[in-house]
Design an enzyme around this catalytic site. Structure first.
Site, short mmCIF file in Angstrom:
data_model
loop_
_atom_site.label_atom_id
_atom_site.label_comp_id
_atom_site.label_asym_id
_atom_site.label_seq_id
_atom_site.Cartn_x
_atom_site.Cartn_y
_atom_site.Cartn_z
N LYS A 12 0.83 -1.20 0.00
CA LYS A 12 0.00 0.00 0.00
C LYS A 12 0.87 1.27 0.00
O LYS A 12 2.09 1.19 0.18
CB LYS A 12 -0.91 -0.01 1.23
CG LYS A 12 -1.93 -1.14 1.21
CD LYS A 12 -2.75 -1.08 2.49
CE LYS A 12 -3.81 -2.14 2.53
NZ LYS A 12 -4.61 -2.06 3.78
N TYR A 52 -12.55 -2.09 -3.27
CA TYR A 52 -13.09 -2.09 -1.92
C TYR A 52 -14.62 -2.09 -1.91
O TYR A 52 -15.25 -1.71 -0.92
CB TYR A 52 -12.58 -0.87 -1.14
CG TYR A 52 -11.13 -0.96 -0.74
CD1 TYR A 52 -10.67 -2.04 0.02
CD2 TYR A 52 -10.22 0.02 -1.10
CE1 TYR A 52 -9.35 -2.13 0.41
CE2 TYR A 52 -8.88 -0.06 -0.72
CZ TYR A 52 -8.46 -1.14 0.03
OH TYR A 52 -7.15 -1.23 0.42
N PHE A 60 -16.14 3.76 7.03
CA PHE A 60 -14.71 3.94 6.74
C PHE A 60 -14.37 3.85 5.25
O PHE A 60 -13.22 4.02 4.87
CB PHE A 60 -13.85 2.94 7.53
CG PHE A 60 -14.20 1.50 7.27
CD1 PHE A 60 -13.68 0.82 6.17
CD2 PHE A 60 -15.03 0.81 8.15
CE1 PHE A 60 -13.99 -0.52 5.93
CE2 PHE A 60 -15.35 -0.53 7.93
CZ PHE A 60 -14.82 -1.19 6.81
N THR A 94 -5.02 -7.67 10.58
CA THR A 94 -5.30 -6.45 9.84
C THR A 94 -4.92 -5.20 10.64
O THR A 94 -4.36 -4.26 10.10
CB THR A 94 -6.80 -6.40 9.45
OG1 THR A 94 -7.11 -7.57 8.69
CG2 THR A 94 -7.11 -5.17 8.62
N ASN A 115 -1.33 -0.17 7.56
CA ASN A 115 -0.93 -1.55 7.82
C ASN A 115 -0.12 -2.16 6.68
O ASN A 115 -0.02 -3.37 6.57
CB ASN A 115 -2.13 -2.41 8.21
CG ASN A 115 -3.14 -2.58 7.09
OD1 ASN A 115 -2.93 -2.16 5.96
ND2 ASN A 115 -4.24 -3.23 7.40
N HIS A 118 -1.78 -5.36 1.50
CA HIS A 118 -3.08 -6.00 1.26
C HIS A 118 -2.83 -7.35 0.63
O HIS A 118 -1.94 -7.50 -0.21
CB HIS A 118 -3.94 -5.15 0.32
CG HIS A 118 -5.14 -5.91 -0.18
ND1 HIS A 118 -6.32 -5.96 0.52
CD2 HIS A 118 -5.33 -6.68 -1.29
CE1 HIS A 118 -7.17 -6.73 -0.13
NE2 HIS A 118 -6.60 -7.17 -1.23
N GLU A 131 -9.47 -10.26 -7.53
CA GLU A 131 -8.52 -9.17 -7.36
C GLU A 131 -7.43 -9.20 -8.41
O GLU A 131 -7.03 -8.15 -8.92
CB GLU A 131 -7.93 -9.20 -5.95
CG GLU A 131 -8.98 -8.86 -4.91
CD GLU A 131 -8.45 -8.81 -3.50
OE1 GLU A 131 -9.07 -8.11 -2.69
OE2 GLU A 131 -7.42 -9.44 -3.19
#
Length: 154
Positions: A12, A52, A60, A94, A115, A118, A131
């Site tokens: 990320k 997402y 969120f 996570t 974090n 992914h 994905e």
């Protein structure tokens, strides 16, 4: 394509900004997994919304989209036996504050929002294929033999 499973993994924006691409790739290679696709890219809002999508009705969601589009990411496809589950274990919880030491998030992550990484959900059947298809065309994936495979798998 080989019989081994493939999964999607992405460093990320926080991981890219902190210079962790090489460390993360190294960990996955050290595990014996095989990279079959990779690209350094900027995710646009449309792709972020699609990626997402299952969180669209959650409070969120907009923060997720804003974060993932805030800088470049390093998208990858990895191959190996039970690779989706293996990568999820290597990533850790996570919430990076709950991730065990020795996991990617436990060693590098700071909190739930930052974090680092992914990976496709091994408990969501088909998540890895969905994905991969979002981020890669089939001709961007390389089917190759890893000479060390005999030393990694029975």
């Amino acid at each position: 394509m080989s019989d081994a499973e493939r999964t999607f993994v992405m460093v990320k924006p926080d991981g890219v900004q902190r210079g962790l691409i090489g460390d993360i790739v190294g960990r996955l290679e050290d595990k014996g997994l095989k990279m079959v696709g990779a690209k350094f890219m900027q995710i646009d809002e449309d792709l972020a919304h699609e990626h997402y999508g299952e969180h669209e009705d959650k409070p969120f969601f907009e923060g997720l989209v804003e974060f993932i589009t805030s800088g470049p990411v390093f998208a990858m496809v990895w191959e190996g036996d039970d690779v989706t589950r293996q990568v999820r274990q290597m990533m850790g919880a996570t919430d990076a504050q709950e991730a065990a030491p020795g996991t990617i998030r436990g060693d590098y992550g700071n909190d739930l929002g930052h974090n680092i990484i992914h990976g496709s959900d091994h408990e969501d059947p088909g998540a890895n294929e969905r994905e991969i298809a979002l981020f890669f065309d089939e001709d961007e994936l390389v089917d190759w033999e890893k000479d060390l495979s005999q030393w990694v798998y029975e």
